[in-house]
Design a protein around this motif. Structure first.
Motif, PDB file in Angstrom:
ATOM      1  N   THR A  20      -3.128   3.135   3.490  1.00  0.00           N
ATOM      2  CA  THR A  20      -3.569   4.323   4.205  1.00  0.00           C
ATOM      3  C   THR A  20      -4.062   5.413   3.258  1.00  0.00           C
ATOM      4  O   THR A  20      -3.431   5.698   2.233  1.00  0.00           O
ATOM      5  CB  THR A  20      -2.433   4.881   5.069  1.00  0.00           C
ATOM      6  N   ALA A  23      -5.335   9.593   3.547  1.00  0.00           N
ATOM      7  CA  ALA A  23      -5.302  10.755   4.433  1.00  0.00           C
ATOM      8  C   ALA A  23      -6.198  11.847   3.878  1.00  0.00           C
ATOM      9  O   ALA A  23      -6.250  12.071   2.660  1.00  0.00           O
ATOM     10  CB  ALA A  23      -3.872  11.273   4.588  1.00  0.00           C
ATOM     11  N   LYS A  45      -3.435  17.893   8.146  1.00  0.00           N
ATOM     12  CA  LYS A  45      -4.099  16.591   8.139  1.00  0.00           C
ATOM     13  C   LYS A  45      -5.279  16.590   9.100  1.00  0.00           C
ATOM     14  O   LYS A  45      -5.171  17.033  10.248  1.00  0.00           O
ATOM     15  CB  LYS A  45      -3.106  15.495   8.515  1.00  0.00           C
ATOM     16  N   THR A  87      -6.908   9.984   9.061  1.00  0.00           N
ATOM     17  CA  THR A  87      -6.489   8.929   8.136  1.00  0.00           C
ATOM     18  C   THR A  87      -7.413   7.724   8.294  1.00  0.00           C
ATOM     19  O   THR A  87      -8.129   7.591   9.291  1.00  0.00           O
ATOM     20  CB  THR A  87      -5.034   8.487   8.373  1.00  0.00           C
TER      21      THR A  87
END
Length: 442
Positions: A214, A216, A232, A235
């Motif tokens: 992953t 982000a 955030k 992602t």
């Protein structure tokens, strides 16, 4: 309870096993023609460092410090007083002058509870001129793998007690984890690169997740009192399994439950392009805003080699090499950094950790980031060794006073010359960029 994890020690064992296995298989497996422009690591030209930082030691006697990733901050007013800011993992951050002498040491955050993970800084990068409530400032942003957060530091070269001041907003949220229990599992913020979008002026941190694929995208924002927060945006998951030309599916061998992680990352600000090194796979090129489809620029030599994890030895046992890997990178691929030139050209540099070399690729995606050459960083003298198993690198193509009038390359050395007491030592090497450019241009 928090388990203190080693820095991918099993990977080094895998590399040794692979070397033995590949040598044994050489006579039995048909040779795969080398790609154009490839050279063996022994044929690559060598450069030597001009200076090195004091050794760091990853043990209680040395303060649990382990050199990892550097960034170079240029003092525009006095370039000869520029700084190198680097992570020392559980030892926090270190700041050095251009003579590689320590200027400042900042500790990583302590654990919130006796059974919880302490701070452990992994990667660091810079943001220039972010507008804060106290005015514009240059910042150093670090991924705190131990606490699963970002830590942000204002850079003031001549501030008493400085030059770094922690300006992380209170209550900075975990990047990936939902709670402290998840943080303690340490599938946390790992690799990091910063990016300022030239079309909007907004600044971001791109962060990878340990033992996962992953990535982000986090926007950095001004908070009250001259602090910096983040939130955030989105992602993206890179692949963890790959379809090979023979129709089979391949996943890099790892401990059960682990996926092929990303650490080394860098962004080309002119194009908004992110380059991400998936350690056992290769180098990906994708949009820095994490939209669109990623493209695999180059693969590690071990790409496609099957492996079986041995629970007893905690090592991967490799199978036969089907010949689908690349020819320039030996796992792990680490330490990506961008060398920009005044005419818009430049190079993407990558640390080929498994064979102690560095690869240079054309900066232009339109040329599919063509391989341009490579080099090694070798000993300058008996007391100034080279770089082995490099975890991180940073390059700056700008005058830095009389010490480095043509710019500077800083690389981590995962095996500094042994200490008298036999402890494992790491440090950072300072290399004149003019020496590097001669090897690539030749």
């Amino acid at each position: 309870m928090y388990r203190r994890l080693t820095n991918r020690q099993h990977v080094r064992s895998i590399a040794l096993l692979l070397g033995t296995a590949l040598a044994t298989l050489a006579a039995a497996v048909p040779a795969v023609p080398a790609e154009a422009g490839s050279r063996s690591s022994g044929d690559l030209p060598a450069v030597s460092p001009r200076a090195e930082t004091p050794a760091l030691y990853d043990d209680e006697a040395g303060g649990d410090a382990d050199a990892d990733d550097p960034a170079i901050w240029r003092n525009a007013a006095e370039p000869g007083r520029s700084l190198v800011i680097a992570t020392a993992k559980q030892g926090g951050l270190r700041v050095y002058d251009l003579d590689a002498r320590p200027v400042q040491s900042l500790p990583a955050p302590s654990a919130p509870g006796p059974d919880d993970a302490p701070g452990r800084f992994n990667n660091v990068d810079l943001v220039h001129g972010l507008r804060l409530t106290s005015g514009r400032a240059d910042l150093a942003v670090a991924s705190d793998r131990g606490r699963d957060t970002l830590r942000v530091y204002r850079i003031d070269r001549d501030r008493p007690g400085g030059p770094l001041t922690d300006v992380t907003a209170p209550g900075a949220p975990p990047v990936f984890s939902a709670d402290q229990d998840e943080i303690n599992e340490q599938q946390t913020a790992y690799g990091l690169a910063t990016w300022t979008d030239t079309s909007t002026g907004r600044s971001y941190a791109l962060v990878s997740r340990r033992n996962r694929t992953t990535l982000a995208l986090l926007e950095l924002t001004a908070a009250p009192g001259g602090k910096v927060g983040y939130h955030k945006i989105r992602t993206l998951d890179l692949p963890s399994a790959f379809r090979l030309p023979n129709g089979s599916s391949w996943t890099p061998c790892a401990e059960p439950g682990e996926l092929p992680q990303v650490e080394g990352m860098t962004v080309d600000p002119a194009t908004g392009t992110l380059y991400a090194g998936q350690e056992d796979v290769g180098i990906w090129r994708l949009r820095a805003d994490l939209t669109g489809s990623p493209h695999l620029v180059d693969k590690v030599r071990e790409y496609g080699i099957p492996g079986a994890y041995d629970e007893e030895t905690e090592e991967c046992v490799p199978g036969a090499d089907p010949g689908y890997g690349g020819t320039r990178l030996t796992a792990d691929v680490e330490g990506l950094t961008l060398l920009t030139e005044d005419d818009g050209d430049g190079y993407l540099l990558a640390s080929s950790q498994g064979d102690n070399t560095f690869a240079a690729y054309d900066r232009e995606p339109g040329d599919d980031n063509e391989y341009e050459g490579g080099f090694r960083v070798t000993a300058a003298s008996a007391s100034l060794d080279g770089s082995e198993e490099c975890d991180g690198a940073a390059v700056l193509n700008a005058p830095l006073g009389t010490k480095y009038p043509h710019g500077l390359l800083v690389v981590q050395d995962g095996h500094d010359a042994p200490a008298d007491d036999g402890r494992k030592a790491t440090d950072f090497k300072f290399v004149d960029l003019a020496d590097v450019m001669r090897t690539i241009d030749d």
